[in-house]
Design a protein around this motif. Structure first.
Motif, PDB file in Angstrom:
ATOM      1  N   ASP A 138      44.614  33.662  42.880  1.00  0.00           N
ATOM      2  CA  ASP A 138      43.203  33.610  43.274  1.00  0.00           C
ATOM      3  C   ASP A 138      42.498  34.717  42.502  1.00  0.00           C
ATOM      4  O   ASP A 138      42.501  35.878  42.898  1.00  0.00           O
ATOM      5  N   MET A 139      41.904  34.358  41.371  1.00  0.00           N
ATOM      6  CA  MET A 139      41.308  35.346  40.466  1.00  0.00           C
ATOM      7  C   MET A 139      39.880  35.673  40.903  1.00  0.00           C
ATOM      8  O   MET A 139      39.057  34.773  41.071  1.00  0.00           O
ATOM      9  N   GLY A 140      39.594  36.958  41.095  1.00  0.00           N
ATOM     10  CA  GLY A 140      38.302  37.358  41.648  1.00  0.00           C
ATOM     11  C   GLY A 140      38.280  37.070  43.138  1.00  0.00           C
ATOM     12  O   GLY A 140      37.328  36.493  43.663  1.00  0.00           O
ATOM     13  N   ALA A 197      46.231  37.739  44.983  1.00  0.00           N
ATOM     14  CA  ALA A 197      44.789  37.876  45.202  1.00  0.00           C
ATOM     15  C   ALA A 197      44.279  38.967  44.262  1.00  0.00           C
ATOM     16  O   ALA A 197      44.346  40.156  44.573  1.00  0.00           O
ATOM     17  N   VAL A 198      43.768  38.563  43.106  1.00  0.00           N
ATOM     18  CA  VAL A 198      43.413  39.495  42.040  1.00  0.00           C
ATOM     19  C   VAL A 198      41.949  39.902  42.154  1.00  0.00           C
ATOM     20  O   VAL A 198      41.064  39.042  42.198  1.00  0.00           O
ATOM     21  N   VAL A 208      46.159  42.377  44.325  1.00  0.00           N
ATOM     22  CA  VAL A 208      46.538  42.858  42.995  1.00  0.00           C
ATOM     23  C   VAL A 208      45.296  43.389  42.286  1.00  0.00           C
ATOM     24  O   VAL A 208      44.234  42.750  42.315  1.00  0.00           O
ATOM     25  N   ILE A 209      45.430  44.562  41.651  1.00  0.00           N
ATOM     26  CA  ILE A 209      44.342  45.079  40.819  1.00  0.00           C
ATOM     27  C   ILE A 209      44.357  44.315  39.500  1.00  0.00           C
ATOM     28  O   ILE A 209      45.382  44.257  38.825  1.00  0.00           O
ATOM     29  N   GLY A 210      43.237  43.720  39.142  1.00  0.00           N
ATOM     30  CA  GLY A 210      43.214  42.979  37.890  1.00  0.00           C
ATOM     31  C   GLY A 210      41.840  42.452  37.555  1.00  0.00           C
ATOM     32  O   GLY A 210      40.916  42.531  38.363  1.00  0.00           O
ATOM     33  N   SER A 211      41.719  41.927  36.365  1.00  0.00           N
ATOM     34  CA  SER A 211      40.439  41.427  35.878  1.00  0.00           C
ATOM     35  C   SER A 211      40.701  40.386  34.795  1.00  0.00           C
ATOM     36  O   SER A 211      41.738  40.411  34.122  1.00  0.00           O
ATOM     37  N   TYR A 223      41.399  41.751  31.169  1.00  0.00           N
ATOM     38  CA  TYR A 223      42.641  42.414  30.774  1.00  0.00           C
ATOM     39  C   TYR A 223      43.820  41.463  30.977  1.00  0.00           C
ATOM     40  O   TYR A 223      43.960  40.859  32.039  1.00  0.00           O
ATOM     41  N   PHE A 224      44.660  41.374  29.967  1.00  0.00           N
ATOM     42  CA  PHE A 224      45.816  40.474  30.043  1.00  0.00           C
ATOM     43  C   PHE A 224      46.855  41.047  31.000  1.00  0.00           C
ATOM     44  O   PHE A 224      47.136  42.245  30.999  1.00  0.00           O
ATOM     45  N   ASP A 225      47.418  40.178  31.834  1.00  0.00           N
ATOM     46  CA  ASP A 225      48.425  40.586  32.814  1.00  0.00           C
ATOM     47  C   ASP A 225      49.578  39.590  32.754  1.00  0.00           C
ATOM     48  O   ASP A 225      49.409  38.409  33.057  1.00  0.00           O
ATOM     49  N   GLU A 226      50.742  40.070  32.376  1.00  0.00           N
ATOM     50  CA  GLU A 226      51.920  39.219  32.162  1.00  0.00           C
ATOM     51  C   GLU A 226      52.269  38.399  33.402  1.00  0.00           C
ATOM     52  O   GLU A 226      52.718  37.252  33.295  1.00  0.00           O
TER      53      GLU A 226
END
Length: 481
Positions: free
Chosen positions: A300-302, A323-324, A354-357, A360-363
């Motif tokens: 679930d991005m954003g 949950a990014v 999860v911290i992310g955006s 930024y690429f995240d494996e």
């Protein structure tokens, strides 16, 4: 942030006594990091003009707040816009005028209506121009709205939500200030303090004599009290038996006023409140995910505060949910929401914050069964989307990608201003044809097909308020032989 009050006509020179501020002296006070000044630019028998200006310390605005560790705390408009903060800053300086208790020799002028011009701003409001006019015109004001020219070097918004407001009409000083103290926070739709029962007393005090007959009273009450229980409490005190209340809870800050039923032509208190558009989005997405064959791993991005992720947790067959979200404050709220899922029956998988955006690429996002972008892409500059979609389709390669975004054509159904956007942070909104063209471009080089459907009430000629795109990764063997 400022307010200019200009009174003309008979007795206008007495306004300084109603304000209890000597025209020959500059009022200049600093309290708790905020400098408040009142300066008379005109002071004659038939005309008085006074400028009220507040200048807060931007560091003090965020010091000690829960999001003090988040760098985005400094990227906001609170230092500049005329909001509930401004009203609280100048309230002590205007206590005499608000209470209508000048020296006895000038009491007769408390109820005297002057030819008044009130200029204040800048105001950041999610309401369209027409709605702002409908807030003030029933009070007898002629309303003028002004915007600064936009000078972006690339395409962002066509029309700024920030405006300067000029009101002209015959009104007493006390009523003018009371109306502004109640309606400025309604315009800005932001309260910097905890909303308690004291707010009900403020409504009654500042709204005395004009609020009961205002055609947008329900919207004013809702945007002032925000919470269903406070609204019901207000109604009980007023002797009003209303239908169920659909309140504007704090977790809805990413929704537009129209999606929350807050638009000027959408009654806020209805006998059967309609299901919110946000709720319909969540239902549509969970229905699609539930019907998929492969749905074990979901991104679930954003994810924001985790509302959608929490619903996905109940779908049988789901084993992991990432949950990014980049915002630290939103992730904290998501963690609290997920903690409440512990021990509940029917939970298939606990969401993991999860911290992310997308930048930024995240494996760990690679080769998931489902990736969801619910009301995300419109918050990103359009010129950056091609690169983001290339990363998703050619690097992450989810089995199914679900994307929702507003349908720009439907804004006309909401009677929004031309080129207005549904939320102050939207960078764009696309028509149905524009979305189709974008999807065709994104899938041209990849291995995805797409289909588009609508979410929300359909309007002939305008479609649905939200567009849902389902991208499906095609099997390689479909292209072989």
């Amino acid at each position: 942030m400022h307010l200019i009050l200009k009174a003309s006509g008979e007795g206008a020179g007495n306004v300084s006594h109603l304000l209890s501020k000597n025209p020959n002296n500059v009022y200049d006070r600093t309290d708790k990091g905020v400098r408040v000044r009142m300066v008379y630019t005109t002071a004659t028998e038939r005309e008085t003009e006074v400028l009220m200006h507040a200048e807060p310390d931007p560091v003090d605005l965020v010091r000690g707040t829960p999001d003090g560790y988040d760098i985005t705390q400094y990227i906001n408009d609170r230092e500049f816009v005329t909001s509930s903060l401004f009203c609280s800053y100048i309230r002590s300086a205007l206590g005499t005028a608000l209470n209508g208790k000048p020296k006895e020799a000038y009491v007769q002028w408390v109820g005297h209506p002057f030819d008044m011009e009130l200029t204040f701003g800048p105001v950041a409001s999610d309401l369209p121009d027409r709605a702002i006019e409908e807030l003030f015109s029933p009070l007898g004001y002629a309303v003028t709205l002004e915007r600064e020219e936009l000078a972006y070097t690339f395409d962002l918004k066509k029309k700024s939500t920030v405006r300067r407001i000029i009101l002209r009409g015959q009104v007493t000083v006390q009523n003018a200030l009371r109306q502004l103290f109640l309606l400025i926070p309604v315009l800005d739709n932001y309260k910097h303090y905890f909303i308690s029962e004291d707010e009900i007393d403020k409504i009654k005090r500042y709204g005395e004599g004009w609020l009961d007959s205002h055609p947008l009273k329900e919207m004013i009450i809702k945007r002032t009290l925000r919470f269903a229980e406070l609204i019901r409490q207000y109604e009980r005190q007023e002797g009003v038996l209303s239908a169920p209340v659909e309140a504007m809870n704090a977790g809805d800050e990413d929704m537009s006023a129209y999606e929350k039923g807050d638009g000027p032509d959408v009654p806020s208190l209805q006998e059967e409140p309609p299901v919110r558009l946000n709720e319909l989005r969540y239902r549509a997405i969970t229905d699609v995910v539930a019907g998929l064959t492969l749905k074990r791993r979901i991104v679930d991005m954003g994810a924001g505060e985790g509302k959608l992720s929490a619903r996905l947790a109940y779908i049988p067959g789901v084993e992991s949910i990432l949950a990014v979200e980049p915002s630290g404050q939103s992730r904290l709220r998501a963690m609290e929401r997920f903690a409440r899922l512990e021990g509940r029956s029917g939970i298939a998988a606990m969401p993991e914050p999860v911290i992310g955006s997308l930048f930024y690429f995240d494996e760990q996002m690679k080769h998931q069964d489902v990736m969801i972008l619910c009301e995300v892409i419109e918050h990103i500059e359009a010129y950056r989307l091609d690169g983001i979609m290339d990363t998703i389709m050619n690097e992450y390669q989810p089995g199914v990608l679900l994307v929702t975004t507003p349908n720009k054509e439907y804004n006309e159904v909401y009677e929004m201003e031309q080129e207005s956007l549904r939320h102050h942070d939207h960078r764009f909104e696309w028509t149905r044809a524009e979305l189709v063209a974008q999807c065709e471009t994104w899938t041209k080089q990849g291995e995805y097909s797409f289909e588009i459907s609508g979410i929300g009430e359909h309007a002939e000629g305008f479609g649905h308020p939200t567009q849902l795109v389902i991208f499906r990764k095609e099997r390689r063997d479909q292209h072989e032989g």
